[in-house]
Motif scaffolding. Structure first.
Motif, mmCIF file in Angstrom:
data_model
loop_
_atom_site.group_PDB
_atom_site.id
_atom_site.type_symbol
_atom_site.label_atom_id
_atom_site.label_comp_id
_atom_site.label_asym_id
_atom_site.label_seq_id
_atom_site.Cartn_x
_atom_site.Cartn_y
_atom_site.Cartn_z
ATOM 1 N N ASP A 1 -4.200 -4.371 -4.800
ATOM 2 C CA ASP A 1 -2.998 -4.969 -4.213
ATOM 3 C C ASP A 1 -2.646 -6.211 -5.287
ATOM 4 O OD1 ASP A 1 -2.806 -3.212 -2.345
ATOM 5 O OD2 ASP A 1 -3.441 -4.535 -0.817
ATOM 6 N N VAL B 1 -1.107 -4.688 -8.280
ATOM 7 C CA VAL B 1 0.501 -4.161 -8.384
ATOM 8 C C VAL B 1 0.994 -5.421 -8.094
ATOM 9 C CG1 VAL B 1 1.878 -3.288 -6.461
ATOM 10 C CG2 VAL B 1 -0.456 -2.264 -7.029
ATOM 11 N N ARG C 1 4.268 -6.052 -10.772
ATOM 12 C CA ARG C 1 5.651 -6.264 -10.419
ATOM 13 C C ARG C 1 6.283 -7.445 -11.272
ATOM 14 N NH1 ARG C 1 4.790 -4.398 -4.325
ATOM 15 N NH2 ARG C 1 5.189 -2.048 -4.681
ATOM 16 N N TYR D 1 5.965 0.274 -10.003
ATOM 17 C CA TYR D 1 4.812 1.216 -9.628
ATOM 18 C C TYR D 1 3.610 1.085 -10.286
ATOM 19 C CZ TYR D 1 8.980 3.846 -7.820
ATOM 20 O OH TYR D 1 10.181 3.980 -7.187
ATOM 21 N N CYS D 2 2.534 1.271 -10.130
ATOM 22 C CA CYS D 2 1.331 1.002 -10.619
ATOM 23 C C CYS D 2 0.306 2.049 -10.158
ATOM 24 C CB CYS D 2 0.829 -0.191 -10.201
ATOM 25 S SG CYS D 2 -0.568 -0.688 -11.055
ATOM 26 N N SER D 3 -0.705 2.472 -11.239
ATOM 27 C CA SER D 3 -1.557 3.467 -10.859
ATOM 28 C C SER D 3 -2.891 3.080 -11.627
ATOM 29 C CB SER D 3 -1.289 4.728 -11.005
ATOM 30 O OG SER D 3 -1.360 5.234 -12.274
ATOM 31 N N GLU E 1 0.272 2.847 -6.528
ATOM 32 C CA GLU E 1 1.434 2.456 -5.661
ATOM 33 C C GLU E 1 2.513 3.211 -6.192
ATOM 34 O OE1 GLU E 1 3.648 0.009 -3.459
ATOM 35 O OE2 GLU E 1 1.203 0.359 -3.509
ATOM 36 N N LEU F 1 1.764 1.418 -15.820
ATOM 37 C CA LEU F 1 2.710 0.582 -15.155
ATOM 38 C C LEU F 1 4.181 1.580 -15.246
ATOM 39 C CD1 LEU F 1 1.878 -2.518 -16.865
ATOM 40 C CD2 LEU F 1 1.089 -1.827 -14.482
#
Length: 237
Positions: A23, A26, A30, A36-38, A57, A130
């Motif tokens: 979190d 993420v 941002r 988005y993010c992984s 995310e 990202l």
């Protein structure tokens, strides 16, 4: 005033649990302009069946589709990350061999992206992606933000490896000399080998010699990862 490195390093001090850490990653993504993010982490043990952890995310339907379709096996960004530590910007050319994956990803709003992998001496490979729905990544954006993005890659790897694979981290035996600590502290402040040589009145070759020893001791692949890991382990306090 805190610099951005210190701000990102907050991530490794958050409460236990990989989701809480993710979190924070993420949130940092941002702030860098990505919706988005992984993060994917491949732990090479057991050798016969390496463990793969993924945190998303993404729109929930896309995350589910990505996993169900087994896209991790054909995703060009993942394949790139397995063989190269260089960052890569998403493009039509990159996804030319997987048009279905690319079309579906774009339909969920994942149209613009950047990814980089990280590997440590234990063989754990992680990759941070990202992405966003619009506004291409410009050369100026990369010039300004890529250093932070690469720090985020290293921080994500160190923090999530601690959470997901703590048993393979042999940290108790790591000890840095006083000079190595000095060199790494100045490196953490963004100083080059030339800068550090002038500050400590030693040659650039000597600075690089210490950096090589530090990298070997910390079982990482570059000085950025060394700084992050040393900070995580409290070796620069």
């Amino acid at each position: 005033m805190k610099n951005w490195q210190e701000d990102l390093l907050r991530i490794v001090t958050v409460a236990p649990g990989e989701q809480r850490v993710f979190d924070e990653i993420v949130a940092a993504a941002r702030e860098l302009g990505f919706e988005y993010c992984s993060y994917g982490l491949r732990i090479p043990f057991p050798v016969s069946n390496p463990k793969i952890h993924t945190l998303f995310e993404y729109p929930r339907a896309w995350a589910k589709r990505y996993q169900q379709a087994g896209y991790v096996e054909t995703d060009p960004t993942v394949l790139h990350g397995r063989r190269s530590r260089k960052p890569i910007v998403w493009s039509d050319e990159l996804f030319a061999s997987t048009p279905q994956l690319w079309q579906e990803a774009q339909s969920f709003g994942l149209r613009i992206g950047w990814a980089q992998s990280c590997v440590d001496g234990n063989g754990c490979v992680g990759m941070l992606s990202l992405s966003r729905s619009s506004e291409a990544i410009s050369a100026n954006e990369l010039k300004v933000n890529e250093p932070r993005m690469q720090w985020l890659v290293s921080i994500a790897h160190q923090a999530l490896t601690q959470k997901l694979a703590p048993r393979i981290l042999d940290v108790e035996k790591i000890q840095l000399t006083d000079r190595e600590t000095e060199v790494l502290k100045w490196t953490a402040d963004g100083k080059t080998a030339c800068d550090i040589g002038q500050i400590l009145t030693i040659s650039v070759d000597t600075v690089n010699y210490h950096l090589r020893n530090i990298i070997a001791k910390l079982n990482v692949t570059n000085k950025t990862a060394a700084v992050v890991k040393a900070l995580v382990l409290g070796l620069l306090n």
